[in-house]
Design a protein around this motif. Structure first.
Motif, short mmCIF file in Angstrom:
data_model
loop_
_atom_site.label_atom_id
_atom_site.label_comp_id
_atom_site.label_asym_id
_atom_site.label_seq_id
_atom_site.Cartn_x
_atom_site.Cartn_y
_atom_site.Cartn_z
N GLU A 1 -0.88 -24.10 -13.85
CA GLU A 1 -1.46 -23.04 -14.67
C GLU A 1 -2.97 -23.27 -14.86
O GLU A 1 -3.75 -22.32 -14.90
CB GLU A 1 -0.76 -22.98 -16.03
CG GLU A 1 0.60 -22.32 -15.94
CD GLU A 1 1.42 -22.45 -17.20
OE1 GLU A 1 2.22 -21.56 -17.46
OE2 GLU A 1 1.26 -23.46 -17.93
N LEU B 1 -6.05 -20.59 -13.57
CA LEU B 1 -6.91 -19.97 -14.59
C LEU B 1 -8.06 -19.11 -14.03
O LEU B 1 -8.20 -17.96 -14.42
CB LEU B 1 -7.42 -21.07 -15.52
CG LEU B 1 -8.16 -20.62 -16.76
CD1 LEU B 1 -7.24 -19.78 -17.64
CD2 LEU B 1 -8.65 -21.82 -17.54
N PRO B 2 -8.88 -19.67 -13.10
CA PRO B 2 -9.99 -18.82 -12.63
C PRO B 2 -9.52 -17.58 -11.89
O PRO B 2 -10.21 -16.55 -11.88
CB PRO B 2 -10.79 -19.73 -11.70
CG PRO B 2 -10.02 -20.99 -11.55
CD PRO B 2 -8.90 -21.02 -12.52
N ILE C 1 -6.95 -15.82 -12.78
CA ILE C 1 -6.60 -14.82 -13.80
C ILE C 1 -7.83 -13.98 -14.12
O ILE C 1 -7.77 -12.76 -14.18
CB ILE C 1 -6.08 -15.52 -15.08
CG1 ILE C 1 -4.73 -16.17 -14.80
CG2 ILE C 1 -5.95 -14.51 -16.23
CD1 ILE C 1 -4.14 -16.93 -15.96
N ALA D 1 -0.12 -11.99 -9.95
CA ALA D 1 0.56 -13.25 -10.25
C ALA D 1 1.11 -13.94 -8.99
O ALA D 1 0.97 -15.15 -8.84
CB ALA D 1 1.68 -13.00 -11.25
N ARG E 1 -1.64 -15.39 -6.91
CA ARG E 1 -2.28 -16.42 -7.70
C ARG E 1 -1.50 -17.72 -7.56
O ARG E 1 -2.04 -18.78 -7.30
CB ARG E 1 -2.23 -15.97 -9.16
CG ARG E 1 -3.39 -16.37 -9.97
CD ARG E 1 -3.44 -15.56 -11.22
NE ARG E 1 -2.28 -15.77 -12.06
CZ ARG E 1 -1.81 -14.86 -12.89
NH1 ARG E 1 -2.38 -13.68 -12.99
NH2 ARG E 1 -0.76 -15.12 -13.62
N MET F 1 -3.81 -7.66 -16.91
CA MET F 1 -4.70 -8.59 -17.61
C MET F 1 -4.31 -8.70 -19.07
O MET F 1 -4.24 -9.80 -19.61
CB MET F 1 -6.15 -8.08 -17.49
CG MET F 1 -7.18 -9.06 -18.03
SD MET F 1 -7.36 -10.55 -17.02
CE MET F 1 -8.08 -11.68 -18.18
N GLU G 1 -1.23 -10.67 -19.30
CA GLU G 1 -1.56 -12.08 -19.12
C GLU G 1 -2.04 -12.67 -20.45
O GLU G 1 -1.65 -13.77 -20.84
CB GLU G 1 -2.69 -12.25 -18.09
CG GLU G 1 -2.37 -11.78 -16.70
CD GLU G 1 -1.45 -12.73 -15.97
OE1 GLU G 1 -1.27 -13.87 -16.46
OE2 GLU G 1 -0.91 -12.34 -14.92
N ARG H 1 1.94 -18.58 -25.43
CA ARG H 1 1.99 -20.00 -25.10
C ARG H 1 1.20 -20.81 -26.12
O ARG H 1 1.61 -21.88 -26.56
CB ARG H 1 1.39 -20.20 -23.70
CG ARG H 1 1.95 -21.43 -23.03
CD ARG H 1 1.64 -21.42 -21.56
NE ARG H 1 0.21 -21.38 -21.32
CZ ARG H 1 -0.34 -20.89 -20.22
NH1 ARG H 1 0.40 -20.39 -19.28
NH2 ARG H 1 -1.65 -20.90 -20.08
N ILE I 1 -16.08 -21.08 -16.06
CA ILE I 1 -15.42 -20.67 -14.82
C ILE I 1 -15.30 -19.16 -14.69
O ILE I 1 -14.59 -18.66 -13.83
CB ILE I 1 -14.02 -21.31 -14.66
CG1 ILE I 1 -13.06 -20.82 -15.74
CG2 ILE I 1 -14.12 -22.83 -14.66
CD1 ILE I 1 -11.66 -21.32 -15.51
#
Lengths: 242, 403
Positions: free
Chosen positions: A115, A119-120, A122, A128, A131, B1, B4, B11, B317
């Motif tokens: 995960e 991240l980048p 996302i 998904a 990714r 998004m 997500e 989480r 990032i």
């Protein structure tokens, strides 16, 4: 000041700094971190940046990483003057062209390695499925196949840094900026990390700019730039280990 | 998004279950309070409405004086009615099932050593009919008793219990203002009305007896009328108003010096009262929602400080300010929505328990459930915005350096 990099035929000036100055504060309290840097880094180069603390190398890296802007002079990334860009535009530059590796790894706690690597992607709004497969590839490329579900606290320092490198590389950036990537590691782990970076540089042609104060690490790069008191003190070509 | 971001927030919340649950406790309590109050209030309203329906919605009441809404109540200077008025209504208005002229006094009822302060109502057998009273034992008044104003009485069940206990009162005599009344009947208990008064606490005697022997006048303080089934009470009400204006010689353009109320009007007055009360309690509960929101803001601020390095990493990032803002905002909203959800469950559970305890029906109000949920989500937006903006505005260089 030496502005010539390793200007090979067909190489492309990826990064250019023209008289870059950075001043913090004003008036009497003004602190000149950079005093007119001229620097050119071509595509595919592996450059080590050295210098004592306070010499301006971190400030220079922040500007290279589009995290900061010069007070005067111009920083051109692929011909784009970064100093003229807004905060958001610079974030987009980072998102699409840059990869970061930090001394302290900066992985998200209690989040699996996979995960972290995703991240980048996302932020690039990659679906998904794609990714996941790209993150798995990146994990494999740094030799961490089978460690995907482990969280950073379950990994050794060397492994954590490799996850961080996978995170930086998963987007296939044009430039990888590494700030003391081996600073927290012993010599064996350091060698593993440097071998990994060298491979990415040579096999995928990714431009790497790395800050280090360890000469043994610097020799992995093809060129070493030394900072002193806000200017480039010296530049030298080395054979590169590899 | 966005999905997500929601997953990410979930989480993040799961990472620190203990803290997350304590954070939303304020919202949980706030929402639960609102839901409980409003549900119980709704139950009470439903109870009042059904009680009045039991009394008969075809019931009309005529009283002297004007009905004033607000302070002051009824004006008492208007002339009382007379028995003639009730007779005129029974005679001249169509669609009327029964008419009961009523006068009453507060008196001590004495039997042996027991005495009990109660309402003594003077009326006719029509009273039992219009108010749906049933005899438990004994009989109604006879025509002769009514006409002659005999000293006989019918007891409400409370008076019977207070004066006689387990003893059978039929045939005994009860003293009211030193006059002996023979008990000829006892009524079945109706219990407490939803306005909190004991409906069974009264003694019924013939109207004429009350006027002559106790009150010493020929006044009738109110007239109950029940309309026949299928007859519009509005129509009957209008007819009564016209008749009474005529009988009381009120000239055109002048206001009535009496008023006719139907039970539906009473229902709306009473439910209006409970609605105001419910709104008030709801407002108090809403304050605790605000307090809960401040709790969320507090924890989100702590969270932003704790996760400064993470925010720095995300910004480095390629996260935009907007992405970080959304992340923390969504986290706050997810937190507060969870709080709302748990609060709704808790509130419904405690409302169900409270309804059983207070013996009012449990009336599920979907509207307030939806509103409470949306409100708690809105609390997340309002109180999450400031911490989220703090996070988004962080300088990535500083944030990365943060220990």
């Amino acid at each position: 000041m030496n502005t010539t990099g390793s200007k090979g035929i067909g190489k492309h000036p990826l990064i250019e700094m023209l008289g870059v100055t950075k001043v913090y504060g004003t008036g009497q309290a003004a602190m000149h971190a950079l005093r007119g840097i001229n620097l050119r880094i071509d595509q595919g180069e592996f450059v080590a940046v050295m210098g004592p603390s306070g010499s301006g190398k971190s400030t220079c890296m922040n500007i290279l990483g589009c995290l900061d802007t010069p007070t005067a002079g111009a920083y051109l990334f692929e011909g784009i003057s970064v100093g003229k860009l807004s905060r958001g535009q610079r974030a987009l530059l980072r998102r699409h062209y840059l990869g970061f590796v930090f001394q302290g790894y900066n992985l998200l706690n209690r989040t699996s390695a996979l995960e972290n690597v995703e991240l980048p992607l996302i932020y690039r709004a990659i679906p998904a499925g794609r990714r996941r497969s790209r993150a798995l590839e990146a994990m494999e490329a740094v030799g961490l196949k089978g460690w995907e579900t482990h969280t950073p606290s379950e990994l050794s320092g060397g492994q954590q840094q490799r996850v961080a490198i996978a995170r930086a590389m998963v987007t296939a950036p044009m430039v990888l900026l590494a700030d003391e990537p081996t600073g927290n590691l012993d010599s064996v782990r350091s060698k593993e990390i440097m071998d990994l970076l060298t491979t990415f540089n040579q096999k995928q042609g990714i431009t790497i700019v790395m800050v280090t104060h360890d000469p043994e690490i610097a020799v992995y790069a093809k060129r070493t730039i030394r900072f002193l008191d806000g200017v480039i003190d010296s530049e030298e070509q080395n054979g590169g280990v590899g | 998004m966005l999905w997500e971001t929601v997953l990410l927030a979930l989480r993040e919340i799961r990472r620190n279950v203990m803290r997350s649950s304590l954070t939303v406790l304020g919202i949980v309590i706030g929402v639960a309070a609102v839901i409980t109050m409003v549900t119980l209030g709704g139950g009470a309203t439903a109870q009042v409405t059904s009680d009045i329906a039991k009394m008969g919605t075809n019931l009309l009441q005529v009283r002297p004086g004007q009905l004033h809404r607000g302070p002051g109540g009824t004006r008492s200077t208007a002339n009382m009615f007379k028995v003639d008025d009730a007779e005129a209504i029974a005679r001249e208005i169509s669609g009327v099932a029964a008419v009961a002229p009523v006068a009453s006094e507060m008196l001590q009822a004495i039997y042996g050593n027991a005495n009990w302060s109660t309402t003594v109502t003077g009326s006719t057998n029509g009273f039992l009919q219009v108010r749906n009273w049933t005899l438990d034992s004994g009989r109604q008044f006879s025509e002769g008793e009514l006409r002659a104003g005999k000293t006989v009485c019918i007891l409400g069940s409370t008076v019977r219990k207070e004066l006689f206990g387990a003893q059978d009162p039929l045939g005994t005599t009860v003293r009211l203002r030193n006059i002996s009344f023979k008990v000829i009947g006892v009524l079945i208990s109706k219990g407490q009305s939803s306005f909190g008064t004991d409906q069974d606490d009264f003694v019924l005697i013939p109207l004429r007896t009350l006027q002559r022997r106790i009150a010493g006048n020929i006044d009738v303080s109110r007239i109950y009328i029940s309309a026949q089934d299928g007859i519009s009470t509005n129509k009957v009400q209008e007819d009564i108003e016209r008749l009474m204006r005529e009988r009381r010689r009120i000239s055109l353009g002048k206001d009535d010096d009496f008023h006719v109320r139907d039970m539906e009007e009473l229902v709306s007055t009473l439910t209006g009262t409970t609605r105001v009360l419910t709104a008030l309690l709801g407002a108090v509960a809403a304050v605790s929602l605000i307090v809960g929101g401040i709790g969320i803001m507090n924890i989100m601020l702590v969270s932003v400080t704790e996760r400064t390095r993470e925010i720095g990493t995300r910004l480095a990032i390629g996260a935009l300010e907007r992405d970080v803002l959304m992340q923390f905002l969504v986290e706050a909203v997810v937190l507060s929505s969870f709080g709302g959800l748990f609060g709704i469950l808790l509130g419904l559970a405690s409302a169900a328990a409270g309804a059983r305890f207070l013996a009012v029906p449990f009336v599920l109000n979907i509207g307030i459930v939806v509103i409470a949920f949306l409100f708690s989500a809105a609390v997340g937006v309002v109180f999450g915005y400031f911490p989220a903006r703090q996070a988004a505005r962080l300088d990535p260089i500083e944030a990365l350096r943060h220990e």
